[in-house]
Write a protein that holds these residues in place. Structure first.
Motif, PDB file in Angstrom:
ATOM      1  N   VAL A  27      -3.498  -3.302  -4.825  1.00 48.85           N
ATOM      2  CA  VAL A  27      -2.318  -3.702  -4.058  1.00 48.85           C
ATOM      3  C   VAL A  27      -1.960  -5.110  -4.518  1.00 48.85           C
ATOM      4  CG1 VAL A  27      -1.394  -4.139  -1.750  1.00 48.85           C
ATOM      5  CG2 VAL A  27      -3.010  -2.264  -2.115  1.00 48.85           C
ATOM      6  N   THR A  68      -0.531  -0.536   3.738  1.00 48.77           N
ATOM      7  CA  THR A  68      -1.898  -0.019   3.624  1.00 48.77           C
ATOM      8  C   THR A  68      -1.962   1.406   4.156  1.00 48.77           C
ATOM      9  OG1 THR A  68      -2.787  -2.256   3.845  1.00 48.77           O
ATOM     10  CG2 THR A  68      -4.298  -0.437   4.286  1.00 48.77           C
ATOM     11  N   VAL A 103      -5.435  -7.138   4.067  1.00 49.89           N
ATOM     12  CA  VAL A 103      -5.540  -6.781   2.649  1.00 49.89           C
ATOM     13  C   VAL A 103      -4.845  -7.876   1.856  1.00 49.89           C
ATOM     14  CG1 VAL A 103      -4.901  -5.092   0.885  1.00 49.89           C
ATOM     15  CG2 VAL A 103      -5.638  -4.317   3.164  1.00 49.89           C
ATOM     16  N   LEU A 109      -8.064  -0.912  -3.032  1.00 48.39           N
ATOM     17  CA  LEU A 109      -8.313  -0.059  -1.872  1.00 48.39           C
ATOM     18  C   LEU A 109      -8.623   1.363  -2.311  1.00 48.39           C
ATOM     19  CD1 LEU A 109      -5.253  -1.036   0.377  1.00 48.39           C
ATOM     20  CD2 LEU A 109      -7.516  -2.091   0.337  1.00 48.39           C
ATOM     21  N   ILE A 136     -11.776  -1.786   1.397  1.00 44.49           N
ATOM     22  CA  ILE A 136     -11.379  -2.873   0.501  1.00 44.49           C
ATOM     23  C   ILE A 136     -12.578  -3.151  -0.391  1.00 44.49           C
ATOM     24  CG2 ILE A 136     -10.566  -5.245   0.315  1.00 44.49           C
ATOM     25  CD1 ILE A 136      -9.668  -4.971   3.303  1.00 44.49           C
ATOM     26  N   ALA A 143     -10.071  -1.976   5.688  1.00 47.77           N
ATOM     27  CA  ALA A 143      -8.710  -2.367   6.047  1.00 47.77           C
ATOM     28  C   ALA A 143      -8.268  -1.645   7.310  1.00 47.77           C
ATOM     29  CB  ALA A 143      -7.748  -2.059   4.904  1.00 47.77           C
TER      30      ALA A 143
END
Length: 159
Positions: A27, A68, A103, A109, A136, A143
């Motif tokens: 991410v 997320t 995050v 992830l 994570i 997360a």
């Protein structure tokens, strides 16, 4: 035995077990910025790396919680395929959902799925409940955790 009954029996045997772990996905800031643009959520903790580094305990920007969560579909694609006779899968929602850890931009992830329950809703649908954990990489606290419901829709039971 109809395809749905076979799928139900096979799924019931898996209740309580881990049924999938996805690949890792990064991410990055570009993904966060794109999500901010599409959702019109441009809060500075997501899109202003300098300010986020100076004014938050995160050391930089963090992903939107809903970004997320939205990756859950991507993680499911890594872990699940259609069962024999299944014609589609439908997101049916969540019973519980908690965001446990921010995050940070640049984090990796992945999703981990444990089948919690499965039942036949009607002659063409199985309702599956998966406990989802979005991890994570390198952190003990995930997360998010969620109870995710999905419908597995099968073809005409008469045909």
């Amino acid at each position: 035995m109809a395809a749905i009954d076979d799928a139900l029996a096979k799924s019931q045997a898996l209740v309580g077990t881990e049924v999938g772990v996805s690949r890792w996905i990064t991410v990055d800031q570009a993904m966060i910025d794109a999500f901010a643009d599409i959702t019109h959520d441009t809060q500075w903790i997501h899109v202003d790396p300098e300010r986020a580094a100076a004014e938050t305990p995160f050391g930089g920007t963090i992903a939107h919680g809903f970004l997320t969560l939205s990756l859950a579909s991507r993680f499911a694609y890594d872990c699940f395929s259609m069962m024999p006779g299944q014609v589609m899968g439908i997101n049916y929602g969540f019973n519980k959902l908690r965001f446990l850890s921010p995050v940070r931009a640049g984090s990796r992830l992945r999703g981990r799925f444990v089948l919690a329950d499965v039942k036949k809703r009607n002659p063409t649908e199985l309702l599956r409940e998966n406990n989802l954990t979005i991890e994570i990489q390198g952190q003990d606290t995930p997360a998010l955790v969620a109870q995710w419901l999905g419908l597995a829709v099968f073809g005409d039971p008469e045909g």
